[in-house]
Design a protein around this motif. Sequence first.
Motif, PDB file in Angstrom:
ATOM      1  N   ILE A 139       0.816  -1.214   0.000  1.00 53.74           N
ATOM      2  CA  ILE A 139       0.000   0.000   0.000  1.00 53.74           C
ATOM      3  C   ILE A 139       0.850   1.264   0.000  1.00 53.74           C
ATOM      4  CG2 ILE A 139      -1.671   1.336   1.336  1.00 53.74           C
ATOM      5  CD1 ILE A 139      -2.956  -1.303   2.169  1.00 53.74           C
ATOM      6  N   ALA A 140       1.811   1.351   0.902  1.00 56.05           N
ATOM      7  CA  ALA A 140       2.633   2.574   0.988  1.00 56.05           C
ATOM      8  C   ALA A 140       3.433   2.814  -0.291  1.00 56.05           C
ATOM      9  CB  ALA A 140       3.557   2.510   2.196  1.00 56.05           C
ATOM     10  N   PRO A 141       4.146   1.818  -0.833  1.00 54.10           N
ATOM     11  CA  PRO A 141       4.865   2.056  -2.092  1.00 54.10           C
ATOM     12  C   PRO A 141       3.940   2.437  -3.236  1.00 54.10           C
ATOM     13  CG  PRO A 141       5.642   0.050  -1.041  1.00 54.10           C
ATOM     14  CD  PRO A 141       4.428   0.483  -0.286  1.00 54.10           C
ATOM     15  N   LEU A 142       2.759   1.819  -3.289  1.00 49.87           N
ATOM     16  CA  LEU A 142       1.818   2.135  -4.358  1.00 49.87           C
ATOM     17  C   LEU A 142       1.287   3.553  -4.211  1.00 49.87           C
ATOM     18  CD1 LEU A 142       0.176   1.292  -6.801  1.00 49.87           C
ATOM     19  CD2 LEU A 142      -1.483   0.222  -5.256  1.00 49.87           C
ATOM     20  N   ALA A 143       0.917   3.951  -2.991  1.00 50.45           N
ATOM     21  CA  ALA A 143       0.403   5.298  -2.756  1.00 50.45           C
ATOM     22  C   ALA A 143       1.428   6.346  -3.159  1.00 50.45           C
ATOM     23  CB  ALA A 143       0.007   5.473  -1.295  1.00 50.45           C
ATOM     24  N   ALA A 144       2.701   6.029  -2.982  1.00 53.36           N
ATOM     25  CA  ALA A 144       3.764   6.985  -3.325  1.00 53.36           C
ATOM     26  C   ALA A 144       3.876   7.222  -4.819  1.00 53.36           C
ATOM     27  CB  ALA A 144       5.100   6.489  -2.779  1.00 53.36           C
ATOM     28  N   THR A 145       3.300   6.322  -5.635  1.00 56.38           N
ATOM     29  CA  THR A 145       3.353   6.488  -7.099  1.00 56.38           C
ATOM     30  C   THR A 145       2.149   7.237  -7.645  1.00 56.38           C
ATOM     31  OG1 THR A 145       2.167   4.432  -7.663  1.00 56.38           O
ATOM     32  CG2 THR A 145       4.540   4.268  -7.228  1.00 56.38           C
ATOM     33  N   LEU A 146       1.139   7.484  -6.819  1.00 56.55           N
ATOM     34  CA  LEU A 146      -0.117   8.070  -7.291  1.00 56.55           C
ATOM     35  C   LEU A 146      -0.222   9.533  -6.900  1.00 56.55           C
ATOM     36  CD1 LEU A 146      -2.564   5.174  -6.308  1.00 56.55           C
ATOM     37  CD2 LEU A 146      -1.385   5.515  -8.488  1.00 56.55           C
ATOM     38  N   ARG A 147      -0.902  10.303  -7.711  1.00 52.14           N
ATOM     39  CA  ARG A 147      -1.195  11.701  -7.402  1.00 52.14           C
ATOM     40  C   ARG A 147      -2.654  11.959  -7.741  1.00 52.14           C
ATOM     41  NH1 ARG A 147       2.790  10.807  -5.384  1.00 52.14           N
ATOM     42  NH2 ARG A 147       4.750  11.990  -5.281  1.00 52.14           N
ATOM     43  N   LEU A 148      -3.452  12.248  -6.727  1.00 53.65           N
ATOM     44  CA  LEU A 148      -4.865  12.499  -6.949  1.00 53.65           C
ATOM     45  C   LEU A 148      -5.102  13.916  -7.438  1.00 53.65           C
ATOM     46  CD1 LEU A 148      -6.608  10.812  -3.899  1.00 53.65           C
ATOM     47  CD2 LEU A 148      -5.832   9.782  -6.032  1.00 53.65           C
ATOM     48  N   TYR A 149      -6.268  14.129  -8.023  1.00 54.75           N
ATOM     49  CA  TYR A 149      -6.726  15.455  -8.421  1.00 54.75           C
ATOM     50  C   TYR A 149      -7.773  15.938  -7.419  1.00 54.75           C
ATOM     51  CZ  TYR A 149      -4.629  14.048 -12.844  1.00 54.75           C
ATOM     52  OH  TYR A 149      -3.756  13.623 -13.809  1.00 54.75           O
ATOM     53  N   ALA A 150      -7.982  17.216  -7.348  1.00 50.09           N
ATOM     54  CA  ALA A 150      -8.976  17.785  -6.437  1.00 50.09           C
ATOM     55  C   ALA A 150     -10.328  17.119  -6.657  1.00 50.09           C
ATOM     56  CB  ALA A 150      -9.090  19.288  -6.656  1.00 50.09           C
ATOM     57  N   GLY A 151     -10.976  16.763  -5.565  1.00 47.50           N
ATOM     58  CA  GLY A 151     -12.279  16.123  -5.641  1.00 47.50           C
ATOM     59  C   GLY A 151     -12.218  14.611  -5.601  1.00 47.50           C
ATOM     60  N   GLN A 152     -11.023  14.042  -5.702  1.00 48.27           N
ATOM     61  CA  GLN A 152     -10.893  12.598  -5.659  1.00 48.27           C
ATOM     62  C   GLN A 152     -10.604  12.116  -4.236  1.00 48.27           C
ATOM     63  OE1 GLN A 152      -7.822  12.160  -8.793  1.00 48.27           O
ATOM     64  NE2 GLN A 152      -9.302  10.902  -9.894  1.00 48.27           N
ATOM     65  N   ALA A 153     -10.811  10.804  -4.027  1.00 46.27           N
ATOM     66  CA  ALA A 153     -10.507  10.181  -2.745  1.00 46.27           C
ATOM     67  C   ALA A 153      -9.846   8.838  -2.998  1.00 46.27           C
ATOM     68  CB  ALA A 153     -11.770  10.001  -1.914  1.00 46.27           C
ATOM     69  N   ILE A 154      -9.022   8.418  -2.040  1.00 43.67           N
ATOM     70  CA  ILE A 154      -8.341   7.131  -2.122  1.00 43.67           C
ATOM     71  C   ILE A 154      -8.570   6.369  -0.825  1.00 43.67           C
ATOM     72  CG2 ILE A 154      -6.143   8.104  -1.319  1.00 43.67           C
ATOM     73  CD1 ILE A 154      -4.748   6.074  -3.179  1.00 43.67           C
ATOM     74  N   VAL A 155      -8.824   5.074  -0.943  1.00 43.85           N
ATOM     75  CA  VAL A 155      -9.177   4.237   0.198  1.00 43.85           C
ATOM     76  C   VAL A 155      -8.417   2.925   0.080  1.00 43.85           C
ATOM     77  CG1 VAL A 155     -11.066   2.901   1.220  1.00 43.85           C
ATOM     78  CG2 VAL A 155     -11.477   5.243   0.457  1.00 43.85           C
ATOM     79  N   HIS A 156      -7.918   2.403   1.210  1.00 44.79           N
ATOM     80  CA  HIS A 156      -7.333   1.068   1.177  1.00 44.79           C
ATOM     81  C   HIS A 156      -8.205   0.097   1.964  1.00 44.79           C
ATOM     82  CE1 HIS A 156      -5.978   1.152   5.332  1.00 44.79           C
ATOM     83  NE2 HIS A 156      -5.270   2.251   5.147  1.00 44.79           N
ATOM     84  N   THR A 157      -7.973  -1.201   1.746  1.00 42.55           N
ATOM     85  CA  THR A 157      -8.796  -2.227   2.383  1.00 42.55           C
ATOM     86  C   THR A 157      -8.055  -2.955   3.499  1.00 42.55           C
ATOM     87  OG1 THR A 157      -8.126  -3.870   0.718  1.00 42.55           O
ATOM     88  CG2 THR A 157     -10.137  -2.603   0.278  1.00 42.55           C
ATOM     89  N   SER A 158      -6.970  -2.377   3.989  1.00 42.18           N
ATOM     90  CA  SER A 158      -6.195  -3.024   5.050  1.00 42.18           C
ATOM     91  C   SER A 158      -6.936  -2.971   6.384  1.00 42.18           C
ATOM     92  CB  SER A 158      -4.832  -2.343   5.200  1.00 42.18           C
ATOM     93  OG  SER A 158      -4.169  -2.801   6.363  1.00 42.18           O
ATOM     94  N   GLY A 159      -6.884  -4.085   7.107  1.00 44.66           N
ATOM     95  CA  GLY A 159      -7.441  -4.092   8.448  1.00 44.66           C
ATOM     96  C   GLY A 159      -6.460  -3.599   9.482  1.00 44.66           C
ATOM     97  N   LEU A 160      -5.196  -3.418   9.106  1.00 46.82           N
ATOM     98  CA  LEU A 160      -4.154  -3.022  10.044  1.00 46.82           C
ATOM     99  C   LEU A 160      -3.757  -1.556   9.926  1.00 46.82           C
ATOM    100  CD1 LEU A 160      -1.889  -3.647  12.096  1.00 46.82           C
ATOM    101  CD2 LEU A 160      -0.468  -4.344  10.151  1.00 46.82           C
ATOM    102  N   LEU A 161      -3.562  -1.079   8.703  1.00 48.54           N
ATOM    103  CA  LEU A 161      -2.980   0.241   8.486  1.00 48.54           C
ATOM    104  C   LEU A 161      -4.010   1.352   8.639  1.00 48.54           C
ATOM    105  CD1 LEU A 161      -0.786  -0.613   5.370  1.00 48.54           C
ATOM    106  CD2 LEU A 161      -0.094  -0.548   7.773  1.00 48.54           C
ATOM    107  N   GLY A 162      -3.542   2.524   9.088  1.00 41.85           N
ATOM    108  CA  GLY A 162      -4.391   3.699   9.172  1.00 41.85           C
ATOM    109  C   GLY A 162      -4.391   4.464   7.859  1.00 41.85           C
ATOM    110  N   VAL A 163      -5.114   5.553   7.817  1.00 41.16           N
ATOM    111  CA  VAL A 163      -5.236   6.328   6.588  1.00 41.16           C
ATOM    112  C   VAL A 163      -3.967   7.116   6.275  1.00 41.16           C
ATOM    113  CG1 VAL A 163      -7.730   6.517   6.816  1.00 41.16           C
ATOM    114  CG2 VAL A 163      -6.277   8.295   7.785  1.00 41.16           C
TER     115      VAL A 163
END
Length: 353
Positions: A139-163
């Motif tokens: 999750i963390a390495p993948l999130a580091a490759t993404l850049r959202l645009y205004a109005g978008q949201a990103i969610v993960h399905t991990s039961g362990l990690l926080g936002v």
Amino acid sequence: MKAWDEMQRAEQRAREARMAEHEATFDALEEHGINLDPDRTGTHRHGDLEHASDHTHPHAHSEPGERPVTGIVGAGPVGLALGVALSRAGWPVRAVATRDAGRQARFREHVPGVRAFAEATALVDDVELVILAVPDDAIAPLAATLRLYAGQAIVHTSGLLGVEVLAPALAAGTQAGAFHPLVAFADLERALAALHGATVAIEGDDDLVAHLADMAEAIGGSPVRIAPGTKAAYHAAAVLAAGGVDALLDTIREVAAILGLDEAGALRIYLPLVQQTIANASTLGIEGALTGPATRGDAGTLAAHTAALGSAAPGTLPVYRALVLRDIDIANRRGALSPEATERLRTALAGDS
């Protein structure tokens, strides 16, 4: 001037060569069912900067009151089950991203009409809500490759990690959250059935949490908002409820092998008792459901058990001792044991004969 003209013509030829190479790449990907960007002309904007481009960003937008257009990164058991459940519930699942061609084909088979991408970065342009259904460590390495645009949201399905693990993907006007169905995703149809009535742990800002609660209810789940800082404990309990129970069943299987039973025979004999205990706990509570030698103070029974297991199945003895010690604690909370009986039970459990 002649030299300048020659330079301009050379640059033009180089641009044309690059465009041809890009076109060939797009065509090859599309032959494999991967359409990275169907409209390749125009300009695009990142923040305040607009520049010429060989593609456009669709930037999907739902109408006010509509559910956000959604894309799922990862088409393994969790991603596939969520995609199918959301699609069946009428949720707008538009895209999936996975490098696995087999998983990509299976997702498109079960969720018709989605666009498939090899990379998560390409999916971002097509959706408003990005769901990362990938292993925790990715999750963390993948999130580091993404850049959202205004109005978008990103969610993960991990039961362990926080936002906070999604912070690298955020920009002004974007949101991050978590969506964790408390379901075992070992089999697609069983998981889809289990989603009905399942707890779904959600995190995020109030506005995003409202969408996630709606999403949980759409697939038949019951949303529960997790307090910050408690995710590890929540997930540890979930692991005990799933893998912990499976480990217990495996221990029962090993002990039952002393009787000459195989796995199927052990489950046939002992699983109904496990199910009855769970049903009793649901009705009577944990303390009320407890039965066995720990509630009766039968130290001799515990001594016989430890001797038998120590001789024939020593690998199961630590599990047996740990669980029966917990039974003794429960029996004490219930007031079923005197201090003397408790001591006899503990002594018998510690011995090998």
